[in-house]
Scaffold this active site. Structure first.
Site, PDB file in Angstrom:
ATOM      1  N   CYS A 269      -1.318   1.261  -3.114  1.00 47.74           N
ATOM      2  CA  CYS A 269      -2.760   2.993  -3.079  1.00 47.74           C
ATOM      3  C   CYS A 269      -2.635   4.220  -2.816  1.00 47.74           C
TER       4      CYS A 269
ATOM      5  N   TYR B 226      -8.691  -3.273 -11.693  1.00 45.69           N
ATOM      6  CA  TYR B 226      -8.371  -2.343 -11.466  1.00 45.69           C
ATOM      7  C   TYR B 226      -6.802  -1.344 -11.499  1.00 45.69           C
TER       8      TYR B 226
ATOM      9  N   CYS C 171       0.723  -1.708   0.005  1.00 41.29           N
ATOM     10  CA  CYS C 171      -0.514   0.177   0.046  1.00 41.29           C
ATOM     11  C   CYS C 171       0.690   1.280   0.157  1.00 41.29           C
TER      12      CYS C 171
ATOM     13  N   GLU D  24     -26.028  14.003  -3.278  1.00 40.42           N
ATOM     14  CA  GLU D  24     -27.043  14.244  -2.450  1.00 40.42           C
ATOM     15  C   GLU D  24     -28.040  13.185  -4.189  1.00 40.42           C
TER      16      GLU D  24
ATOM     17  N   GLU E 207      -6.421   2.155 -13.553  1.00 40.28           N
ATOM     18  CA  GLU E 207      -6.419   2.878 -12.603  1.00 40.28           C
ATOM     19  C   GLU E 207      -4.830   3.457 -12.801  1.00 40.28           C
TER      20      GLU E 207
ATOM     21  N   HIS F 203     -26.961  20.468  -0.520  1.00 40.64           N
ATOM     22  CA  HIS F 203     -27.041  20.366  -1.634  1.00 40.64           C
ATOM     23  C   HIS F 203     -25.582  21.645  -1.713  1.00 40.64           C
TER      24      HIS F 203
ATOM     25  N   LYS G 170      -0.169   5.516  -5.814  1.00 37.20           N
ATOM     26  CA  LYS G 170      -1.263   5.234  -7.015  1.00 37.20           C
ATOM     27  C   LYS G 170      -2.288   6.531  -7.267  1.00 37.20           C
TER      28      LYS G 170
HETATM   29  P1  FAD Z   1       1.366  -5.877   1.636  1.00 35.88           P
HETATM   30  O1  FAD Z   1       1.394  -4.615   2.045  1.00 35.88           O
HETATM   31  O2  FAD Z   1       2.146  -6.890   0.276  1.00 35.88           O
HETATM   32  O3  FAD Z   1       2.474  -6.725   2.850  1.00 35.88           O
HETATM   33  C1  FAD Z   1       3.485  -7.935   3.168  1.00 35.88           C
HETATM   34  C2  FAD Z   1       5.083  -7.468   3.509  1.00 35.88           C
HETATM   35  O4  FAD Z   1       6.189  -8.577   3.044  1.00 35.88           O
HETATM   36  C3  FAD Z   1       5.876  -7.083   1.973  1.00 35.88           C
HETATM   37  O5  FAD Z   1       6.844  -5.003   2.850  1.00 35.88           O
HETATM   38  C4  FAD Z   1       7.075  -8.200   1.796  1.00 35.88           C
HETATM   39  O6  FAD Z   1       7.804  -7.182   1.169  1.00 35.88           O
HETATM   40  C5  FAD Z   1       6.951  -8.860   3.344  1.00 35.88           C
HETATM   41  N1  FAD Z   1       7.752  -9.901   3.115  1.00 35.88           N
HETATM   42  C6  FAD Z   1       7.017 -11.153   1.879  1.00 35.88           C
HETATM   43  N2  FAD Z   1       7.536 -11.665   2.441  1.00 35.88           N
HETATM   44  C7  FAD Z   1       7.696 -12.476   3.518  1.00 35.88           C
HETATM   45  C8  FAD Z   1       8.792 -12.870   4.569  1.00 35.88           C
HETATM   46  N3  FAD Z   1       8.851 -14.104   4.109  1.00 35.88           N
HETATM   47  N4  FAD Z   1       9.300 -12.468   5.278  1.00 35.88           N
HETATM   48  C9  FAD Z   1       9.508 -10.955   5.859  1.00 35.88           C
HETATM   49  N5  FAD Z   1       8.160  -9.490   4.916  1.00 35.88           N
HETATM   50  C10 FAD Z   1       8.203 -10.365   3.878  1.00 35.88           C
HETATM   51  N6  FAD Z   1      -5.829  -1.808  -1.989  1.00 35.88           N
HETATM   52  C11 FAD Z   1      -6.732  -0.353  -0.858  1.00 35.88           C
HETATM   53  O7  FAD Z   1      -8.336  -0.242   0.214  1.00 35.88           O
HETATM   54  N7  FAD Z   1      -6.555   0.762  -1.770  1.00 35.88           N
HETATM   55  C12 FAD Z   1      -5.982   1.183  -2.851  1.00 35.88           C
HETATM   56  O8  FAD Z   1      -6.524   2.015  -3.770  1.00 35.88           O
HETATM   57  C13 FAD Z   1      -5.391   0.201  -3.512  1.00 35.88           C
HETATM   58  N8  FAD Z   1      -4.126   0.515  -4.294  1.00 35.88           N
HETATM   59  C14 FAD Z   1      -3.599  -0.603  -5.110  1.00 35.88           C
HETATM   60  C15 FAD Z   1      -2.595  -0.103  -5.895  1.00 35.88           C
HETATM   61  C16 FAD Z   1      -2.055  -0.962  -6.346  1.00 35.88           C
HETATM   62  C17 FAD Z   1      -1.225  -1.126  -7.430  1.00 35.88           C
HETATM   63  C18 FAD Z   1      -1.873  -2.679  -5.847  1.00 35.88           C
HETATM   64  C19 FAD Z   1      -0.152  -2.992  -6.249  1.00 35.88           C
HETATM   65  C20 FAD Z   1      -2.313  -2.623  -4.520  1.00 35.88           C
HETATM   66  C21 FAD Z   1      -3.672  -1.920  -4.786  1.00 35.88           C
HETATM   67  N9  FAD Z   1      -4.424  -2.139  -3.148  1.00 35.88           N
HETATM   68  C22 FAD Z   1      -5.316  -0.983  -2.253  1.00 35.88           C
HETATM   69  C23 FAD Z   1      -4.139  -3.263  -2.001  1.00 35.88           C
HETATM   70  C24 FAD Z   1      -2.917  -2.925  -1.440  1.00 35.88           C
HETATM   71  O9  FAD Z   1      -2.449  -2.792  -1.139  1.00 35.88           O
HETATM   72  C25 FAD Z   1      -2.771  -4.467  -0.488  1.00 35.88           C
HETATM   73  O10 FAD Z   1      -4.598  -5.046  -0.078  1.00 35.88           O
HETATM   74  C26 FAD Z   1      -2.412  -4.783   1.268  1.00 35.88           C
HETATM   75  O11 FAD Z   1      -1.261  -4.035   0.828  1.00 35.88           O
HETATM   76  C27 FAD Z   1      -2.102  -5.979   1.938  1.00 35.88           C
HETATM   77  O12 FAD Z   1      -1.424  -5.582   2.647  1.00 35.88           O
HETATM   78  P2  FAD Z   1      -0.792  -6.986   3.859  1.00 35.88           P
HETATM   79  O13 FAD Z   1       0.057  -6.228   5.093  1.00 35.88           O
HETATM   80  O14 FAD Z   1      -2.088  -8.224   3.172  1.00 35.88           O
HETATM   81  O15 FAD Z   1       0.374  -6.926   2.645  1.00 35.88           O
HETATM   82  P1  NDP Z   2      -6.783  -8.890 -10.894  1.00 35.58           P
HETATM   83  O1  NDP Z   2      -6.634 -10.164 -10.426  1.00 35.58           O
HETATM   84  O2  NDP Z   2      -8.168  -8.444 -10.375  1.00 35.58           O
HETATM   85  O3  NDP Z   2      -6.619  -8.666 -12.477  1.00 35.58           O
HETATM   86  C1  NDP Z   2      -6.098  -9.270 -13.626  1.00 35.58           C
HETATM   87  C2  NDP Z   2      -5.980  -9.056 -14.922  1.00 35.58           C
HETATM   88  O4  NDP Z   2      -5.498  -9.401 -15.567  1.00 35.58           O
HETATM   89  C3  NDP Z   2      -7.704  -9.538 -15.722  1.00 35.58           C
HETATM   90  O5  NDP Z   2      -8.207  -8.240 -16.172  1.00 35.58           O
HETATM   91  C4  NDP Z   2      -6.976 -10.749 -16.578  1.00 35.58           C
HETATM   92  O6  NDP Z   2      -7.988 -10.595 -17.197  1.00 35.58           O
HETATM   93  C5  NDP Z   2      -6.209 -10.260 -16.963  1.00 35.58           C
HETATM   94  N1  NDP Z   2      -4.961 -11.812 -17.038  1.00 35.58           N
HETATM   95  C6  NDP Z   2      -4.440 -11.824 -16.150  1.00 35.58           C
HETATM   96  N2  NDP Z   2      -3.453 -13.257 -17.687  1.00 35.58           N
HETATM   97  C7  NDP Z   2      -3.715 -12.552 -18.369  1.00 35.58           C
HETATM   98  C8  NDP Z   2      -3.072 -12.811 -19.242  1.00 35.58           C
HETATM   99  N3  NDP Z   2      -2.440 -13.742 -19.376  1.00 35.58           N
HETATM  100  N4  NDP Z   2      -2.970 -12.101 -20.080  1.00 35.58           N
HETATM  101  C9  NDP Z   2      -3.502 -11.396 -20.476  1.00 35.58           C
HETATM  102  N5  NDP Z   2      -4.666 -11.183 -19.297  1.00 35.58           N
HETATM  103  C10 NDP Z   2      -4.382 -11.619 -18.295  1.00 35.58           C
HETATM  104  O7  NDP Z   2      -5.709  -8.313 -10.404  1.00 35.58           O
HETATM  105  P2  NDP Z   2      -5.269  -6.596  -9.975  1.00 35.58           P
HETATM  106  O8  NDP Z   2      -4.106  -7.463 -10.717  1.00 35.58           O
HETATM  107  O9  NDP Z   2      -5.591  -5.673 -11.164  1.00 35.58           O
HETATM  108  O10 NDP Z   2      -5.737  -6.272  -8.450  1.00 35.58           O
HETATM  109  C11 NDP Z   2      -5.219  -7.387  -8.267  1.00 35.58           C
HETATM  110  C12 NDP Z   2      -6.009  -6.703  -6.681  1.00 35.58           C
HETATM  111  O11 NDP Z   2      -5.462  -5.740  -5.422  1.00 35.58           O
HETATM  112  C13 NDP Z   2      -7.287  -6.735  -6.815  1.00 35.58           C
HETATM  113  O12 NDP Z   2      -8.364  -7.270  -6.561  1.00 35.58           O
HETATM  114  C14 NDP Z   2      -8.040  -5.286  -5.761  1.00 35.58           C
HETATM  115  O13 NDP Z   2      -8.518  -5.835  -4.684  1.00 35.58           O
HETATM  116  C15 NDP Z   2      -5.780  -5.090  -5.308  1.00 35.58           C
HETATM  117  N6  NDP Z   2      -5.816  -3.393  -6.049  1.00 35.58           N
HETATM  118  C16 NDP Z   2      -7.388  -2.249  -5.062  1.00 35.58           C
HETATM  119  C17 NDP Z   2      -7.241  -1.467  -5.647  1.00 35.58           C
HETATM  120  C18 NDP Z   2      -8.316  -0.753  -5.338  1.00 35.58           C
HETATM  121  O14 NDP Z   2      -8.386  -0.799  -4.224  1.00 35.58           O
HETATM  122  N7  NDP Z   2      -8.559   0.809  -5.714  1.00 35.58           N
HETATM  123  C19 NDP Z   2      -6.365  -0.615  -6.613  1.00 35.58           C
HETATM  124  C20 NDP Z   2      -5.801  -2.265  -7.178  1.00 35.58           C
HETATM  125  C21 NDP Z   2      -5.565  -3.474  -6.666  1.00 35.58           C
HETATM  126  P3  NDP Z   2      -9.330 -11.032 -17.101  1.00 35.58           P
HETATM  127  O15 NDP Z   2     -10.928 -10.134 -16.865  1.00 35.58           O
HETATM  128  O16 NDP Z   2      -9.493 -11.565 -18.680  1.00 35.58           O
HETATM  129  O17 NDP Z   2      -8.791 -12.989 -16.700  1.00 35.58           O
END
Ligand code: FAD
Ligand code: NDP
Length: 513
Positions: free
Chosen positions: A82, A219, A77, A493, A223, A488, A85
């Site tokens: 998050c 997503y 995150c 609303e 995004e 409003h 982004k």
């Molecule tokens: P993480 O935050 O991934 O933390 C896991 C940590 O463990 C990492 O630092 C990793 O390096 C570490 N780790 C892994 N293996 C080991 C190990 N063996 N030993 C020690 N450390 C280790 N969610 C939202 O709610 N709103 C958003 O707008 C949003 N936008 C997103 C945009 C993007 C591009 C992405 C990729 C995700 C987004 N998410 C969003 C999802 C959100 O980031 C994740 O759901 C959240 O970070 C999950 O938290 P976590 O604690 O499960 O794991």
């Molecule tokens: P998703 O698993 O939701 O989607 C994967 C996408 O990749 C789908 O469109 C899928 O297509 C496509 N895909 C998978 N494999 C292939 C392939 N081999 N060739 C072409 N297309 C492929 O993943 P995201 O990475 O977008 O998001 C992961 C999670 O992270 C989300 O579910 C969300 O919970 C979290 N997140 C939250 C955000 C927020 O809160 N705003 C923002 C970003 C992430 P198909 O539909 O055809 O399977």
């Protein structure tokens, strides 16, 4: 039902699930809790446990991305999710605001340009300040932070390979797996791993992305595609099946159309075949158009895979402990002995993205971590409620949602029992610069008086839906919503003003005050 014998710290269960393992802790344990993974969930859990006077360590280690990017404490995150982004989304919205501002009397040039280096440096500096903030918080809250890769030696011993090369064994009564998930790159596509970036790289790119192809249509692709296009980059999104497949499909199509109308190109029903680097260092992408089976070729500066996220649990030694993981996702199964986050080993829990079949969202990970600490050490019995979790897709026109899709409502209750109230509306601020509002849309899905889902596309959808999400969790009714008085003039609303049903066939366009 679980009872805890405080003296021996042995967990006793009335009904033990199959494969469920109990381990009695020994008296040599140094820690009450070791958390593997310092992201949203892990940090929240560790801090909450420490506030309850427990001895806690949290391990965090970032394995570099396929392109070699790495970052600091705080998890996905903070560093590659998050936060960067949302800041880049905001930067892109500012571009729209600057263009609108002329109509509001501001004297700005016709053409404005964003500068990637300035933006990415500012974003990275903010992220680094958050990394630092997390370290300070852990220190202030007496949580021991270890920058090392964790794995299990046995259920009460966590092995840490520290970044300086030393290895330590931590004896603990309880452990939490909070290691998150990482971008999946389809390695069978030639050049994908070698040349393809992911969201782990985008926010840390040293050079401007230039002409960008995003592969995937959920997503992350939408995004990132949305803000890159808004920042002025030539942006294409390659869609294998449908955009935002797991969302309400009417809303998903409106989001995609609104992006297309602003200049993002959607390559629908296409899949990548190979990526090569040309003599000028640009990326030549061959892809197949699935509608006519034709193979096409195009050159890009950046290719980003947003093709889902996979668990990397194979280095944790879970199998040796008998911790059950899903064979496809490699995510950890929770739900043992009626505790949503308990794994098949009694003193080991999993929270956040790594937990099988739970939403991958930061507030979900945080709440689950805090509640778990309260249950482990604070005498609480409150379980995480994974229902009615709101979310927002931060596309240029945001899409906020809480509850179920129209398709799901119809399949669960039958079309004749579902009433959908809807409206196309114009945010007031769009009117003066004559901005296109044709994709600003709201729908509420009702079963009798009960609201099952609320969907909104428009500016600040995340802010609007957060409030209504509380109401829906409290069992909001249609009569309660429609009897509410609006604020409003706001877009929120328009939700309480909904009155036209889809079934009526009447024009749902909102006119005037
Ligand atoms: P993480 O935050 O991934 O933390 C896991 C940590 O463990 C990492 O630092 C990793 O390096 C570490 N780790 C892994 N293996 C080991 C190990 N063996 N030993 C020690 N450390 C280790 N969610 C939202 O709610 N709103 C958003 O707008 C949003 N936008 C997103 C945009 C993007 C591009 C992405 C990729 C995700 C987004 N998410 C969003 C999802 C959100 O980031 C994740 O759901 C959240 O970070 C999950 O938290 P976590 O604690 O499960 O794991
Ligand atoms: P998703 O698993 O939701 O989607 C994967 C996408 O990749 C789908 O469109 C899928 O297509 C496509 N895909 C998978 N494999 C292939 C392939 N081999 N060739 C072409 N297309 C492929 O993943 P995201 O990475 O977008 O998001 C992961 C999670 O992270 C989300 O579910 C969300 O919970 C979290 N997140 C939250 C955000 C927020 O809160 N705003 C923002 C970003 C992430 P198909 O539909 O055809 O399977």
């Amino acid at each position: 039902t679980m009872f805890v014998n405080k003296h021996s710290r042995t967990f006793i269960f009335k009904r033990l699930p199959r494969n469920y393992r109990q381990f009695t802790s020994s008296s040599t344990e140094d820690y009450d809790l070791v958390v593997i993974g310092g992201g949203s969930g892990g940090l929240a859990c560790a801090k909450a446990a420490s506030q309850l006077q427990k001895k806690v360590a949290v391990l965090d280690f970032v394995t570099p991305s396929t392109q070699g990017t790495t970052w600091g404490l705080g998890g996905t995150c903070v560093n590659v999710g998050c936060i960067p982004k949302k800041l880049m989304h905001h930067a892109s919205l500012l571009g729209d605001a600057i263009r609108d501002s002329k109509a509001y009397g501001w004297n700005v040039p016709d053409e404005v340009q964003s500068d990637w280096t300035t933006l990415s440096t500012a974003v990275q500096n903010h992220v680094k300040s958050l990394n630092w903030g997390h370290r300070v918080q852990l220190r202030d809250k007496n949580v021991e932070y270890i920058n090392g890769l964790g794995s299990f030696k046995d259920p009460h011993t966590v092995r840490v390979k520290e970044s300086n090369g030393t290895e330590r064994l931590l004896k603990t009564r309880n452990a939490v797996i909070a290691v998150g998930v990482r971008p999946y790159v389809p390695s069978q596509i030639p050049g994908a791993v070698e040349y393809g970036a992911t969201s782990d790289d985008l926010f840390w790119l040293k050079k401007t992305p230039g002409k960008t192809l995003l592969i995937g249509a959920s997503y992350i692709a939408l995004e990132c595609g949305g803000f890159l296009n808004g920042l002025g980059f030539d942006t294409s999104i390659m869609v294998r099946s449908r955009p935002l497949k797991q969302f309400d499909q009417q809303m998903a199509e409106l989001v995609a159309e609104s992006m297309e109308s602003k200049g993002t190109r959607f390559l629908r029903k296409c899949v990548p075949v190979s990526i090569e680097k040309d003599s000028r260092g640009r990326l030549v992408v061959k892809y197949e158009d699935l509608t006519n089976r034709q193979t096409k070729e195009e050159v890009f500066d950046t290719v980003m895979f947003a093709t889902g996220r996979h668990a990397v649990t194979n280095n944790l030694n879970l199998e040796a402990l008998g911790i059950e993981v899903d064979q496809t996702t490699q995510k950890v199964f929770g739900g043992h002995s009626d505790d949503h986050e308990r794994t098949s080993v009694a003193n080991i829990y999993a929270i956040g993205d790594i937990l099988h079949n739970r939403p991958e969202l930061t507030p979900v990970a945080i709440k689950a971590g805090q509640l778990l600490a309260d249950r482990l050490f604070g005498g609480s019995q409150v379980q995480m409620d994974y229902n009615m979790i709101p979310t927002t897709v931060f596309t240029p026109l945001e899409y906020g949602v809480v509850g179920i899709s129209e398709e799901k409502a119809v399949s669960c209750h039958g079309e004749e029992n579902i009433e959908v109230y809807h409206a196309f509306y114009t945010p007031l601020e769009f009117a003066v610069p004559r901005r296109d509002a044709s994709h600003c849309y709201i729908k509420a899905i009702c079963f009798g008086d009960r609201i099952l889902g609320l969907h909104l596309i428009g500016p600040n959808a995340g802010e609007v839906i957060q409030g209504f999400a509380v109401a829906l969790r409290c069992g909001a009714t249609w009569s309660g919503l429609s009897g509410s008085v609006g604020i409003h003039p706001t877009t929120a609303e328009e939700v309480v003003k909904l009155h036209i049903t889809k079934r009526s066939g009447a024009d749902p366009t909102v006119t005037g005050c």
